[in-house]
Design an enzyme around this catalytic site. Sequence first.
Site, PDB file in Angstrom:
ATOM      1  N   GLY A 287       0.815  -1.215   0.000  1.00 54.76           N
ATOM      2  CA  GLY A 287       0.000   0.000   0.000  1.00 54.76           C
ATOM      3  C   GLY A 287       0.843   1.257   0.000  1.00 54.76           C
ATOM      4  O   GLY A 287       0.409   2.301  -0.454  1.00 54.76           O
ATOM      5  N   HIS A 288       2.046   1.166   0.506  1.00 52.80           N
ATOM      6  CA  HIS A 288       2.964   2.306   0.530  1.00 52.80           C
ATOM      7  C   HIS A 288       4.308   1.813   0.023  1.00 52.80           C
ATOM      8  O   HIS A 288       4.982   1.053   0.709  1.00 52.80           O
ATOM      9  CB  HIS A 288       3.089   2.849   1.951  1.00 52.80           C
ATOM     10  CG  HIS A 288       3.685   4.225   2.026  1.00 52.80           C
ATOM     11  ND1 HIS A 288       4.821   4.585   1.337  1.00 52.80           N
ATOM     12  CD2 HIS A 288       3.292   5.332   2.713  1.00 52.80           C
ATOM     13  CE1 HIS A 288       5.104   5.857   1.612  1.00 52.80           C
ATOM     14  NE2 HIS A 288       4.189   6.330   2.428  1.00 52.80           N
TER      15      HIS A 288
ATOM     16  N   HIS B  69      -0.260  10.353  -3.915  1.00 53.22           N
ATOM     17  CA  HIS B  69       0.501  10.652  -2.713  1.00 53.22           C
ATOM     18  C   HIS B  69       1.984  10.840  -3.062  1.00 53.22           C
ATOM     19  O   HIS B  69       2.610   9.962  -3.639  1.00 53.22           O
ATOM     20  CB  HIS B  69       0.294   9.468  -1.742  1.00 53.22           C
ATOM     21  CG  HIS B  69       0.835   9.679  -0.383  1.00 53.22           C
ATOM     22  ND1 HIS B  69       2.089   9.238  -0.024  1.00 53.22           N
ATOM     23  CD2 HIS B  69       0.300  10.259   0.717  1.00 53.22           C
ATOM     24  CE1 HIS B  69       2.296   9.541   1.256  1.00 53.22           C
ATOM     25  NE2 HIS B  69       1.226  10.159   1.716  1.00 53.22           N
TER      26      HIS B  69
ATOM     27  N   GLU C 267      -2.258  14.508   0.488  1.00 57.32           N
ATOM     28  CA  GLU C 267      -0.810  14.614   0.673  1.00 57.32           C
ATOM     29  C   GLU C 267      -0.088  14.392  -0.642  1.00 57.32           C
ATOM     30  O   GLU C 267       0.955  13.737  -0.696  1.00 57.32           O
ATOM     31  CB  GLU C 267      -0.320  13.592   1.718  1.00 57.32           C
ATOM     32  CG  GLU C 267      -1.050  13.677   3.053  1.00 57.32           C
ATOM     33  CD  GLU C 267      -0.463  12.762   4.123  1.00 57.32           C
ATOM     34  OE1 GLU C 267       0.359  11.906   3.787  1.00 57.32           O
ATOM     35  OE2 GLU C 267      -0.838  12.933   5.293  1.00 57.32           O
TER      36      GLU C 267
ATOM     37  N   GLU D 157       5.440  17.533   2.159  1.00 55.12           N
ATOM     38  CA  GLU D 157       5.875  16.778   3.341  1.00 55.12           C
ATOM     39  C   GLU D 157       7.401  16.621   3.352  1.00 55.12           C
ATOM     40  O   GLU D 157       8.023  16.439   2.309  1.00 55.12           O
ATOM     41  CB  GLU D 157       5.191  15.403   3.313  1.00 55.12           C
ATOM     42  CG  GLU D 157       5.477  14.559   4.534  1.00 55.12           C
ATOM     43  CD  GLU D 157       4.743  13.205   4.490  1.00 55.12           C
ATOM     44  OE1 GLU D 157       3.702  13.117   3.811  1.00 55.12           O
ATOM     45  OE2 GLU D 157       5.233  12.271   5.133  1.00 55.12           O
TER      46      GLU D 157
ATOM     47  N   CYS E  82       9.022  14.099   4.213  1.00 56.78           N
ATOM     48  CA  CYS E  82       9.330  12.799   3.584  1.00 56.78           C
ATOM     49  C   CYS E  82       9.303  12.888   2.060  1.00 56.78           C
ATOM     50  O   CYS E  82      10.050  12.175   1.392  1.00 56.78           O
ATOM     51  CB  CYS E  82       8.319  11.738   4.015  1.00 56.78           C
ATOM     52  SG  CYS E  82       8.523  11.198   5.706  1.00 56.78           S
TER      53      CYS E  82
ATOM     54  N   CYS F  76       6.638   9.511  10.505  1.00 58.49           N
ATOM     55  CA  CYS F  76       7.540   9.214   9.381  1.00 58.49           C
ATOM     56  C   CYS F  76       8.603  10.284   9.186  1.00 58.49           C
ATOM     57  O   CYS F  76       9.767   9.966   8.911  1.00 58.49           O
ATOM     58  CB  CYS F  76       6.737   9.029   8.103  1.00 58.49           C
ATOM     59  SG  CYS F  76       5.584  10.370   7.749  1.00 58.49           S
ATOM     60  N   CYS F  77       8.221  11.561   9.306  1.00 61.71           N
ATOM     61  CA  CYS F  77       9.173  12.626   8.947  1.00 61.71           C
ATOM     62  C   CYS F  77      10.385  12.688   9.890  1.00 61.71           C
ATOM     63  O   CYS F  77      11.523  12.706   9.419  1.00 61.71           O
ATOM     64  CB  CYS F  77       8.472  13.970   8.856  1.00 61.71           C
ATOM     65  SG  CYS F  77       7.181  14.023   7.585  1.00 61.71           S
TER      66      CYS F  77
HETATM   67 ZN   LIG Z   1       6.658  12.051   6.599  1.00 57.41          ZN
END
Ligand SMILES: [Zn+2]
Length: 485
Positions: free
Chosen positions: A42-43, A106, A158, A174, A176, A249-250
């Site tokens: 999914g990611h 995304h 996002e 973002e 990331c 995550c970041c």
């Molecule tokens: Zn992030």
Amino acid sequence: MYEAAVAHYQATGERNLLDVAIKNADLIDQVFGSGKNMGVPGHQEIEIGLVKLYRVTGEQKYLDLAKFFVDQRGNAEGHDLTEGSHAGKYQQDHMPLAQQEEAVGHAVRAGYFYAGATDVAALTGETAYDQALDKIWKDIVHQKIYLTGGIGAERQHEGFGPDYELPNATAYTETCAAIALMLWNHRLFLRSGEVKYMDVFERTLYNGFLAGVSFEGNTFFYPNPLESDGVTKFNQGVCGRSPWFSTSCCPVNVVRLMPSLPGYIYATKGNAVYVNLYIGNRAELELGDQTLKLSQSTNYPWDGRVELTIQNEENIPATFKLRVPGWARNEVMSGDLYRYVDGLSPSVKISVNGETIDTNIEDGYITLEKRAWKQNDKIEIAFDMPVRKVVSHELVAANKGKMALERGPLVYCAEEVDNPEGVQNLTLAKEDAFEYTFDSELFGGLGKIEGNALVESNPTAFTAIPYYAWAHREIGEMAVWLKVR
Ligand SMILES: [Zn+2]
């Protein structure tokens, strides 16, 4: 985890975490693949991790599995492509990569996906993605990237918005996504040697990425907007920097990028050394069967002087390719999304052991032809670093009638704390000269751009600081793009 395991193994020689990653990857390989579970993650992210595992173990199956995940994405055979909040375009799973022509969905998923596909293409010789990756890259850099190197204009998902739609206050950009864009552009550079990719890398590093972490390293931005009203809680419920996020995550991505930074400064090809980033360091670089020992000393990005000193005791043959950054070649980035409007052409001077040499910039690099270098030989580079004025393509509605200021690789912004009459009220004059000063007191030393502006029709002093340094003092208005008359 795979990337952490490889980094840990390379740094310490210990296999404990690497063995965990291998066990995990072997399980994924048992479950997923052609004729097995044909789903995709999914990611995206496992693709670049599997490639790293392949590089360190030499196990072909990890590279094959990475290729399977790249090829299977958008392939309706064996898994469901139905649209939904976490399917289809959102995760670039709407059609096979080879058929894709624009950046959608995304932005972090997209960046990792393109980086993974570039890895797979480089290592397998697969050429099916090349055209798509090139089209997608141009779609981003010519129409969908912020001046800071941030990507992902739309907060709701996002992700990428339509061409030229680059709102400043609601920009998602973002941290990331900045990192994913850097990972991808570095891979594209390694495949091609083309400077335009390192231009995107450097711009993102010093601006869209670096803004994401505070000087102390303990507070972060998840989105990195180019404008703030000082009130809206754009950063996951906070107007300003935040110590943590529910999806973290970041911050942890910063921890991946920072220690790997030395690996982006140089690249080699045969006897040639590409000097891509100007950052003080000592390095040992493999050139064929010899090792070049080099030190770099510089105050970049505050000034444009760089000194490279050969440290080898024995003479060593090498060609140097010195990158001339886009801002020093009058090219904000490839394409016409942004352009300099100050009429300047900053000079670049090169000398070897004190002797000035011709600076012929070819494809973004100055080449010092192969010669035998001896200990303490010095290459000196002097980039002229004036304040630059930038405007956007006329189709970027958010930046109409506005201008941004840069110096060197840094994009500047105005904060209310330095401009008490408010940032939104400031109007700059296009023809005004702006002055660069180094404030050795502020944050332990920081460059500033100062000049005059108008608030309504009243003259006022104006101060800008590097964008990455914003939100370290009292919270107020901030803007990169300022009205201009
Ligand atoms: Zn992030």
